[in-house]
Design a protein around this motif. Structure first.
Motif, PDB file in Angstrom:
ATOM      1  N   LEU A  69       0.830  -1.209   0.000  1.00 45.43           N
ATOM      2  CA  LEU A  69       0.000   0.000   0.000  1.00 45.43           C
ATOM      3  C   LEU A  69       0.863   1.257   0.000  1.00 45.43           C
ATOM      4  CD1 LEU A  69      -2.786  -0.983   2.566  1.00 45.43           C
ATOM      5  CD2 LEU A  69      -3.108  -0.538   0.132  1.00 45.43           C
ATOM      6  N   ALA A  70       1.930   1.251   0.816  1.00 47.27           N
ATOM      7  CA  ALA A  70       2.789   2.434   0.945  1.00 47.27           C
ATOM      8  C   ALA A  70       3.508   2.763  -0.355  1.00 47.27           C
ATOM      9  CB  ALA A  70       3.797   2.222   2.070  1.00 47.27           C
ATOM     10  N   LEU A  71       3.854   1.736  -1.116  1.00 48.14           N
ATOM     11  CA  LEU A  71       4.569   1.949  -2.375  1.00 48.14           C
ATOM     12  C   LEU A  71       3.648   2.370  -3.517  1.00 48.14           C
ATOM     13  CD1 LEU A  71       7.120  -1.025  -2.314  1.00 48.14           C
ATOM     14  CD2 LEU A  71       7.592   1.400  -1.889  1.00 48.14           C
ATOM     15  N   HIS A  72       2.366   2.004  -3.411  1.00 54.93           N
ATOM     16  CA  HIS A  72       1.446   2.273  -4.513  1.00 54.93           C
ATOM     17  C   HIS A  72       0.447   3.389  -4.223  1.00 54.93           C
ATOM     18  CE1 HIS A  72       2.925  -1.801  -5.576  1.00 54.93           C
ATOM     19  NE2 HIS A  72       2.796  -1.342  -6.805  1.00 54.93           N
ATOM     20  N   HIS A  73       0.515   3.970  -3.031  1.00 53.60           N
ATOM     21  CA  HIS A  73      -0.333   5.103  -2.681  1.00 53.60           C
ATOM     22  C   HIS A  73       0.542   6.193  -2.077  1.00 53.60           C
ATOM     23  CE1 HIS A  73      -4.259   2.976  -3.128  1.00 53.60           C
ATOM     24  NE2 HIS A  73      -3.524   1.917  -2.835  1.00 53.60           N
TER      25      HIS A  73
END
Length: 238
Positions: A43-47
């Motif tokens: 999630l952190a890498l894609h948002h």
């Protein structure tokens, strides 16, 4: 007043996630959840999150590993959630790029205060921009800080800093040769008037020096320790 800030809450205990989500949404933050390290990292890498609340002890990939992998790609501010007795892990967390930590059991009010402080500092550093309107670029031997671009270059190489590392360097560099105590740095850079660990400052100074020294020892030496007092920025390297 509404806010567009997005917060990621990462904890394997649903009870804690729900509690944090409830209090954060009361402040009108946009909240997403993750229950393990792998999901959190994805999630952190894609948002694009403004703050990540990250539990240290997670099944599989733990909080240290998540932060370490995240820092290879992003400088998203991270607040680590740790249990009492995990002091060594907290220090390790700072060394891999954590911006702050909160010890469990915590009060929701403290969490909100920490999140607001980090958002206020890391998202725009408004107080710095206001004070430095007339000098948005600071140039020193081996080191340039472009506050408009939020960029630090050392001997023409761009240095990747976390938001807190950048703020700390800029704060010191704006007052060359002035000595700041750890308490003063916690208050002015971290906005901690009544809580905070002095080792937070030491660990961030250490990380900042290490990053600068990879390109120039002279640039790293500009951040000087004043034993028994604190730190200062020397406009001319030693």
């Amino acid at each position: 007043m509404s806010t567009d800030a997005k917060i990621l809450v990462v904890d394997d205990e649903e009870r804690i996630r729900r509690l944090l989500k409830m209090y954060l949404e009361r402040e009108e933050y946009d909240v997403m959840e993750a229950e393990n390290g792998e999901e959190a990292l994805d999630l952190a890498l894609h948002h694009e999150f403004d703050v990540i609340l990250l539990d240290l002890m997670l099944p599989g990939m733990d909080g240290i590993e998540v932060c370490q992998e995240l820092r290879k790609a992003k400088a998203t501010p991270v607040i680590m959630l740790t249990a009492k007795g995990e002091e060594a892990n907290r220090v390790q967390g700072f060394e891999v790029g954590t911006d702050d930590y909160i010890v469990k059991p915590f009060s929701p009010r403290e969490v909100i205060l920490r999140v607001k402080a980090l958002l206020r500092r890391a998202s725009s550093t408004k107080f710095l921009q206001t004070e430095t309107q007339a000098k948005d670029i600071l140039v020193f031997p081996h080191l340039t800080i472009d506050n408009d671009a939020h960029r630090v270059t050392v001997d023409n190489d761009i240095i990747g800093l976390t938001p807190k590392e950048y703020e700390l360097l800029l704060y010191l560099a704006q007052s060359p040769d002035k000595v700041f105590s750890r308490e003063q740095l916690l208050k002015d850079v971290w906005n901690y008037d009544f809580f905070g660990d002095l080792r937070t400052v030491d660990t961030h100074i250490k990380r900042l020096r290490e990053k600068l020294s990879r390109v120039s020892e002279d640039a790293a030496d500009m951040i000087s320790t004043v034993w028994g007092v604190g730190y200062k920025f020397e406009a001319a390297a030693k």
